[in-house]
Scaffold this motif. Structure first.
Motif, mmCIF file in Angstrom:
data_model
loop_
_atom_site.group_PDB
_atom_site.id
_atom_site.type_symbol
_atom_site.label_atom_id
_atom_site.label_comp_id
_atom_site.label_asym_id
_atom_site.label_seq_id
_atom_site.Cartn_x
_atom_site.Cartn_y
_atom_site.Cartn_z
ATOM 1 N N UNK A 140 -7.979 -5.875 -3.300
ATOM 2 C CA UNK A 140 -7.866 -5.274 -4.631
ATOM 3 C C UNK A 140 -6.978 -6.117 -5.540
ATOM 4 N N UNK A 141 -5.863 -6.575 -5.012
ATOM 5 C CA UNK A 141 -4.946 -7.395 -5.813
ATOM 6 C C UNK A 141 -5.573 -8.745 -6.143
ATOM 7 N N UNK A 142 -6.228 -9.341 -5.165
ATOM 8 C CA UNK A 142 -6.859 -10.637 -5.407
ATOM 9 C C UNK A 142 -7.983 -10.528 -6.437
ATOM 10 N N UNK A 143 -8.738 -9.450 -6.396
ATOM 11 C CA UNK A 143 -9.802 -9.261 -7.389
ATOM 12 C C UNK A 143 -9.233 -9.141 -8.792
ATOM 13 N N UNK A 144 -8.061 -8.524 -8.914
ATOM 14 C CA UNK A 144 -7.426 -8.390 -10.231
ATOM 15 C C UNK A 144 -7.082 -9.766 -10.801
ATOM 16 N N UNK A 145 -6.561 -10.642 -9.970
ATOM 17 C CA UNK A 145 -6.253 -12.004 -10.430
ATOM 18 C C UNK A 145 -7.530 -12.771 -10.749
ATOM 19 N N UNK A 146 -8.548 -12.627 -9.905
ATOM 20 C CA UNK A 146 -9.788 -13.375 -10.121
ATOM 21 C C UNK A 146 -10.437 -12.964 -11.435
ATOM 22 N N UNK A 147 -10.360 -11.708 -11.780
ATOM 23 C CA UNK A 147 -10.923 -11.239 -13.044
ATOM 24 C C UNK A 147 -10.222 -11.910 -14.221
ATOM 25 N N UNK A 148 -8.903 -12.052 -14.119
ATOM 26 C CA UNK A 148 -8.134 -12.676 -15.211
ATOM 27 C C UNK A 148 -8.428 -14.167 -15.296
ATOM 28 N N UNK A 194 0.825 -1.210 0.000
ATOM 29 C CA UNK A 194 0.000 0.000 0.000
ATOM 30 C C UNK A 194 0.857 1.256 0.000
ATOM 31 N N UNK A 195 2.137 1.117 0.338
ATOM 32 C CA UNK A 195 3.047 2.267 0.383
ATOM 33 C C UNK A 195 3.536 2.688 -1.002
#
Length: 245
Positions: A58-66, A13-14
Motif C-alpha cells: 500500500x505504501x509503495x503504491x502511494x509513492x509509485x502513483x506520485x 500496520x499498528x
C-alpha cells in the motif's frame, strides 16, 4: 513552486491513523510540486525489500502513483529503515540519496540528512550504527528467512525503546559542534534533518556567517511537513482527525 520534506513517520500496520494521514498527504498535497524528500524513518522497521506485506504494498503504491505523475521523490535512510534498497527504489520510482546530500533549494545550497550521525554524544548508538551498517553483517542478515528477520527486527525495536528511555535528552540530541563541522565541510549555510523529533528552526553561525538548521517533526501525534518555496519556508502540521482522514 513548492518542495516538501517529511521524516520520522514510523509507519506500521499498528498505527492506521498515521498511515491514513500519510496516504491523504500523498494524494492531496504532492500534485504538481517540484519534489518530495523523505529524510528517513519512513517506516517503524524495514527488514528487507522482500517483505511484500499488504501494508508495505500500500505504501509503495502511494509513492509509485506520485512518481508516475512526474513528481520526483527522494529518500535518505533513517536508523529504522536503513535496509531499504534498490528493489524498493525500482518498485516506487523513489531515488535513494547518500546519507549526506546537498540539494539546491531555489538557489540555496542545502545539506539534507536523517540526523542520527549528528548525535555524537550518544556513543552507544554510534557503535551500534557502525555495526548494522557493516556490509558483511547486512549480507548475513539478508541470508536469514523473512520470519527470522522479523523476529530480530521486533527485538531490536523493543531494545531501542528501552535503551532510549534511560538516556538523557541532551545525549539523544544533535551535537552543536558536529553540526557546525559538517556544515562547514559541506560549504552550506542551511541544513535540514529529522531524527530528534524536535521540530524547530535554529539560527546559528557557521564559519563566521549566519546559518540555519531546520529540524523536521515526527508523525506520532500529527503529521509534520516542511513546506519550502522560493519566497520562504514553514514547518506545518496535519491533524489526524480533520486533515488526514
Amino acid at each position: 513552486m513548492t518542495t516538501l520534506f517529511i521524516s520520522d513517520l514510523h509507519l506500521s500496520a499498528d498505527r492506521p491513523d498515521i498511515t491514513a494521514c500519510f496516504l491523504r498527504f500523498m494524494q492531496q498535497e504532492t500534485q504538481g510540486i517540484d519534489a518530495l524528500y523523505v529524510l528517513g524513518d519512513l517506516f517503524e522497521m524495514w527488514i528487507g525489500d522482500d517483505d511484500d506485506s499488504p501494508f508495505h504494498q500500500q505504501i509503495k503504491h502511494a509513492f509509485k502513483h506520485v512518481t508516475d505523475s512526474g513528481v520526483p521523490c527522494y529518500f535518505i535512510h533513517g536508523n529504522r529503515d536503513f535496509l531499504i534498497g534498490k528493489r524498493f527504489s525500482r518498485e516506487t520510482g523513489v531515488t535513494l540519496l547518500p546519507e549526506h546530500s546537498i540539494v539546491d533549494l531555489y538557489g540555496k545550497p542545502t545539506l539534507i540528512l536523517h540526523g542520527d550521525t549528528l548525535c555524537t554524544l550518544d556513543e552507544g548508538y554510534q557503535r551500534y550504527r557502525k555495526k548494522v551498517h557493516n556490509r558483511f553483517i547486512q549480507w548475513l542478515f539478508f541470508r536469514l528467512p523473512l520470519r527470522y528477520r522479523q523476529q530480530i527486527g521486533d527485538k531490536m525495536r523493543s531494545n531501542s525503546s528501552e535503551t532510549n528511555q534511560k538516556k538523557s535528552q541532551q545525549i539523544m540530541d544533535v551535537t552543536a559542534s558536529e553540526v557546525e563541522r559538517v556544515m562547514a565541510e559541506s560549504h552550506v549555510q542551511q541544513m535540514i534533518h529529522g531524527h530528534t523529533h524536535r521540530p524547530d528552526i535554529h539560527r546559528i553561525e557557521v564559519a563566521g556567517q549566519p546559518a540555519e538548521r531546520i529540524v523536521l517533526g515526527d508523525w506520532y501525534d500529527h503529521g509534520s511537513v516542511l513546506v519550502y518555496r522560493p519566497e520562504g519556508y514553514q514547518l506545518e502540521t496535519r491533524d489526524f482527525q480533520s486533515d488526514c482522514q
